[in-house]
Design an enzyme around this catalytic site. Structure first.
Site, PDB file in Angstrom:
ATOM      1  N   SER A  72      -6.128   3.886   3.974  1.00 47.03           N
ATOM      2  CA  SER A  72      -5.508   2.998   2.985  1.00 47.03           C
ATOM      3  C   SER A  72      -6.562   2.243   2.191  1.00 47.03           C
ATOM      4  CB  SER A  72      -4.545   2.004   3.662  1.00 47.03           C
ATOM      5  OG  SER A  72      -3.665   1.430   2.725  1.00 47.03           O
TER       6      SER A  72
ATOM      7  N   LYS B  88       2.893   6.810   5.229  1.00 50.42           N
ATOM      8  CA  LYS B  88       2.045   5.710   4.752  1.00 50.42           C
ATOM      9  C   LYS B  88       2.592   4.362   5.184  1.00 50.42           C
ATOM     10  CE  LYS B  88      -1.516   4.269   2.478  1.00 50.42           C
ATOM     11  NZ  LYS B  88      -1.517   3.077   3.369  1.00 50.42           N
TER      12      LYS B  88
ATOM     13  N   SER C 135       0.804  -1.230   0.000  1.00 54.70           N
ATOM     14  CA  SER C 135       0.000   0.000   0.000  1.00 54.70           C
ATOM     15  C   SER C 135       0.833   1.275   0.000  1.00 54.70           C
ATOM     16  CB  SER C 135      -0.954   0.007   1.200  1.00 54.70           C
ATOM     17  OG  SER C 135      -2.024  -0.891   0.978  1.00 54.70           O
TER      18      SER C 135
ATOM     19  N   LYS D  15      -0.037   3.680  -2.718  1.00 53.18           N
ATOM     20  CA  LYS D  15      -1.075   4.720  -2.628  1.00 53.18           C
ATOM     21  C   LYS D  15      -0.486   6.115  -2.438  1.00 53.18           C
ATOM     22  CE  LYS D  15      -4.639   1.577  -0.851  1.00 53.18           C
ATOM     23  NZ  LYS D  15      -3.981   0.369  -0.315  1.00 53.18           N
TER      24      LYS D  15
END
Length: 388
Positions: free
Chosen positions: A127, A229, A67, A70
């Protein structure tokens, strides 16, 4: 022509100046201990201002980014908002594909419309795979087309070991990145679109009546951490891109392939603590500082101002800035026309005997050719000096 100066003093140097050396004696040598052992397959610690890498291990080894992907999805959305192509108030439709996405979700409802502002928070804080696909489809028409945009942007950011197949980080063949490239992306997010960066520090977001917390544990443990993140898949392990700011220094840390959610936070904290304890950011020069004023032949003006086009940021061991020295090499016999922004020399910065920065010296102004008689006189002078 070479000139040396101590960086604690900003000089206005003129054409007739000779080599100027400010010796530094009796300075205590900074002691930087060995970097901590970090339990991650790949990691990097970077100064966000200078881009200097303080610590790295397997930082250019390609790995699935999970992720962390992202971050690029959000970056492109921020770019589109900044350019005016979309707005935070736009309503994006939720497709069946977005609604059906598994894994982390924002819990969008198929057939509804969602504000871009909510999608951006769903991507960054929760997320959300569904939010990521909805954003991709709204911007590019399809997730595949959006992946093309992601790869174009990756090349523009010199993320040369990165290739995206989707907007979420869902496992896919040929979907990969590196710790180094993720640090480059984090730096771009921080520096290019600071007006959106506060979102990365938000600890929770509620959508559709469901509140979810940010998975970055360091937001609760360290008040100086304000992003960015997390990511996790079985193949990627537990990953974290974090950034923290203390005083005037901002660091970016990336760990990939740790063993658990707790481990990625713990290993990141090791890196950040080491970087802040033993290093500092130092601005050697500001953009457009006049560092030299050499002669110009055949010009409407007799001299030209030279300096750096951008701030010159350094990352150095703490308490070592007094040992920095700079050599300036300027092209000999500058002749008009001189073009503003064109490089006419270089400033090389050393810490002790080690080169740590080389920056172009550019003309801070244009100098046009002089009139006929002034050029004739300069030609005569050059002839007698043996420089014609």
């Amino acid at each position: 022509m070479t000139q040396r100066i101590a960086l604690r003093d900003i000089f206005f140097l003129f054409a007739a100046a000779c080599l100027a050396l400010l010796p530094l004696t009796g300075q205590a040598q900074s002691t930087v201990p060995r970097a901590p052992s970090v339990e991650a397959r790949s990691y990097i610690l970077m100064d966000a201002r200078s881009g200097h890498i303080i610590v790295q291990h397997n930082a250019d080894q390609t790995m699935p980014p999970a992720s962390l992907t992202k971050m690029m999805t959000a970056y492109i959305a921020e770019r589109e908002i900044q350019s005016g192509n979309i707005s935070l108030q736009d309503q994006a439709p939720v497709s069946v594909k977005a609604w059906r996405m598994g894994g982390s979700r924002t819990f969008l409802k198929e057939g509804t419309q969602v504000a871009i502002d909510d999608l951006l928070r769903g991507i960054i804080i929760q997320s959300g795979n569904d939010a990521s696909v909805a954003m991709a489809e709204y911007i590019a028409g399809s997730e595949d087309a959006f992946a093309d945009l992601m790869n174009q942007q990756a090349r523009a950011l010199n993320m040369n070991d990165t290739h995206f197949m989707n907007a979420t980080g869902w496992p896919a063949e040929n979907h990969h990145s590196t710790a180094h490239d993720m640090a480059r992306l984090a730096r771009a997010i921080i520096n290019d679109y600071p007006e959106h960066y506060d979102i990365y520090a938000e600890k929770e977001f509620t959508y559709n009546g469901i509140t979810q917390t940010n998975r970055n544990l360091l937001l609760w443990r360290d008040s100086t951490v304000d992003g960015l993140k997390t990511g996790h898949t079985d193949e990627a392990g537990y990953c974290l891109v974090a950034s923290a700011k203390r005083d005037e220094m901002r660091l970016i840390s990336v760990v990939m392939g740790t063993a658990s959610e707790q481990a990625r936070a713990q290993e990141t904290q090791k890196l950040l603590t080491y970087g802040f304890r033993f290093f500092e950011s130092y601005k050697a020069y500001s953009a457009n500082d006049v560092l030299a004023n050499p002669d110009v032949w055949l010009g409407a003006a007799n001299t030209v101002r030279l300096g750096p086009q951008k701030d010159v940021q350094l990352t150095v061991p703490r308490d070592s800035a007094d040992r920095l020295q700079a050599d300036m090499t300027i092209n000999p016999q500058l002749r008009a026309p001189i073009e503003k922004g064109q490089q006419y020399g270089t400033v090389t910065i050393r810490l002790d005997d080690q080169v740590i920065s080389e920056t172009p010296l550019v003309a801070l102004e244009s100098v046009e050719e002089g009139g006929f008689f002034s050029r004739l006189w300069d030609h005569i002078m050059l002839f007698f000096k043996g420089l014609f």
